[in-house]
Motif scaffolding. Sequence first.
Motif, PDB file in Angstrom:
ATOM      1  N   CYS A 103       0.836  -1.199   0.000  1.00 21.58           N
ATOM      2  CA  CYS A 103       0.000   0.000   0.000  1.00 21.58           C
ATOM      3  C   CYS A 103       0.873   1.252   0.000  1.00 21.58           C
ATOM      4  N   HIS A 104       0.577   2.176  -0.921  1.00 18.51           N
ATOM      5  CA  HIS A 104       1.306   3.441  -0.996  1.00 18.51           C
ATOM      6  C   HIS A 104       0.448   4.622  -0.571  1.00 18.51           C
ATOM      7  N   GLY A 105      -0.773   4.361  -0.119  1.00 20.08           N
ATOM      8  CA  GLY A 105      -1.618   5.412   0.429  1.00 20.08           C
ATOM      9  C   GLY A 105      -2.326   6.283  -0.592  1.00 20.08           C
ATOM     10  N   HIS A 106      -2.632   5.736  -1.756  1.00 11.32           N
ATOM     11  CA  HIS A 106      -3.352   6.512  -2.761  1.00 11.32           C
ATOM     12  C   HIS A 106      -4.779   6.839  -2.317  1.00 11.32           C
ATOM     13  N   GLY A 107      -5.374   6.000  -1.487  1.00  9.82           N
ATOM     14  CA  GLY A 107      -6.698   6.273  -0.938  1.00  9.82           C
ATOM     15  C   GLY A 107      -7.870   5.860  -1.798  1.00  9.82           C
ATOM     16  N   ARG A 108      -7.631   5.183  -2.877  1.00  9.64           N
ATOM     17  CA  ARG A 108      -8.742   4.773  -3.745  1.00  9.64           C
ATOM     18  C   ARG A 108      -9.678   3.806  -3.033  1.00  9.64           C
ATOM     19  N   CYS A 109      -9.135   2.946  -2.195  1.00 10.27           N
ATOM     20  CA  CYS A 109      -9.973   1.962  -1.513  1.00 10.27           C
ATOM     21  C   CYS A 109     -11.012   2.646  -0.626  1.00 10.27           C
ATOM     22  N   TYR A 110     -10.570   3.579   0.199  1.00  5.05           N
ATOM     23  CA  TYR A 110     -11.539   4.221   1.100  1.00  5.05           C
ATOM     24  C   TYR A 110     -12.379   5.275   0.411  1.00  5.05           C
ATOM     25  N   ASP A 111     -11.966   5.726  -0.768  1.00  2.00           N
ATOM     26  CA  ASP A 111     -12.835   6.603  -1.559  1.00  2.00           C
ATOM     27  C   ASP A 111     -13.944   5.801  -2.241  1.00  2.00           C
ATOM     28  N   LEU A 112     -13.604   4.613  -2.738  1.00  2.00           N
ATOM     29  CA  LEU A 112     -14.563   3.784  -3.474  1.00  2.00           C
ATOM     30  C   LEU A 112     -15.449   2.930  -2.574  1.00  2.00           C
ATOM     31  N   ALA A 113     -14.934   2.510  -1.433  1.00  2.00           N
ATOM     32  CA  ALA A 113     -15.694   1.641  -0.528  1.00  2.00           C
ATOM     33  C   ALA A 113     -15.454   2.084   0.921  1.00  2.00           C
ATOM     34  N   PRO A 114     -15.980   3.260   1.298  1.00  2.00           N
ATOM     35  CA  PRO A 114     -15.719   3.794   2.639  1.00  2.00           C
ATOM     36  C   PRO A 114     -16.288   2.944   3.775  1.00  2.00           C
ATOM     37  N   GLY A 115     -17.228   2.085   3.498  1.00  2.00           N
ATOM     38  CA  GLY A 115     -17.755   1.211   4.535  1.00  2.00           C
ATOM     39  C   GLY A 115     -16.857   0.030   4.835  1.00  2.00           C
ATOM     40  N   LEU A 116     -15.901  -0.234   3.949  1.00  6.13           N
ATOM     41  CA  LEU A 116     -14.987  -1.371   4.108  1.00  6.13           C
ATOM     42  C   LEU A 116     -13.567  -0.955   4.460  1.00  6.13           C
ATOM     43  N   PHE A 117     -13.184   0.240   3.995  1.00  6.32           N
ATOM     44  CA  PHE A 117     -11.808   0.679   4.158  1.00  6.32           C
ATOM     45  C   PHE A 117     -11.754   2.057   4.802  1.00  6.32           C
ATOM     46  N   GLY A 118     -10.697   2.268   5.536  1.00  9.39           N
ATOM     47  CA  GLY A 118     -10.431   3.562   6.140  1.00  9.39           C
ATOM     48  C   GLY A 118      -8.963   3.883   5.936  1.00  9.39           C
ATOM     49  N   GLU A 119      -8.505   4.931   6.618  1.00  8.52           N
ATOM     50  CA  GLU A 119      -7.094   5.286   6.514  1.00  8.52           C
ATOM     51  C   GLU A 119      -6.486   5.398   7.898  1.00  8.52           C
ATOM     52  N   ASP A 120      -5.200   5.087   7.976  1.00  6.41           N
ATOM     53  CA  ASP A 120      -4.512   5.228   9.254  1.00  6.41           C
ATOM     54  C   ASP A 120      -4.008   6.669   9.392  1.00  6.41           C
TER      55      ASP A 120
END
Length: 68
Positions: free
Chosen positions: A10-27
């Motif tokens: 993971c390089h922290g692009h944030g696409r995961c928590y932008d596309l699926a905020p109910g499944l992913f967050g950020e540290d």
Amino acid sequence: MKVQIDPGRCHGHGRCYDLAPGLFGEDDEGYGTVLGGGPVPPEQEEGARLASSNCPERAIEVLDGALR
């Protein structure tokens, strides 16, 4: 279905928590994290696949229950 993030990829692009905020967050440093330990409710399976396919580093693994 379950999701997990490989923190080494993971390089922290944030696409995961932008596309699926109910499944992913950020540290605290902006890297993706899996919320709730990884199980994916059926209504969020499409979001999990979308986040996985849009991760530039392919850091998200989607594990199908039939494959475990």
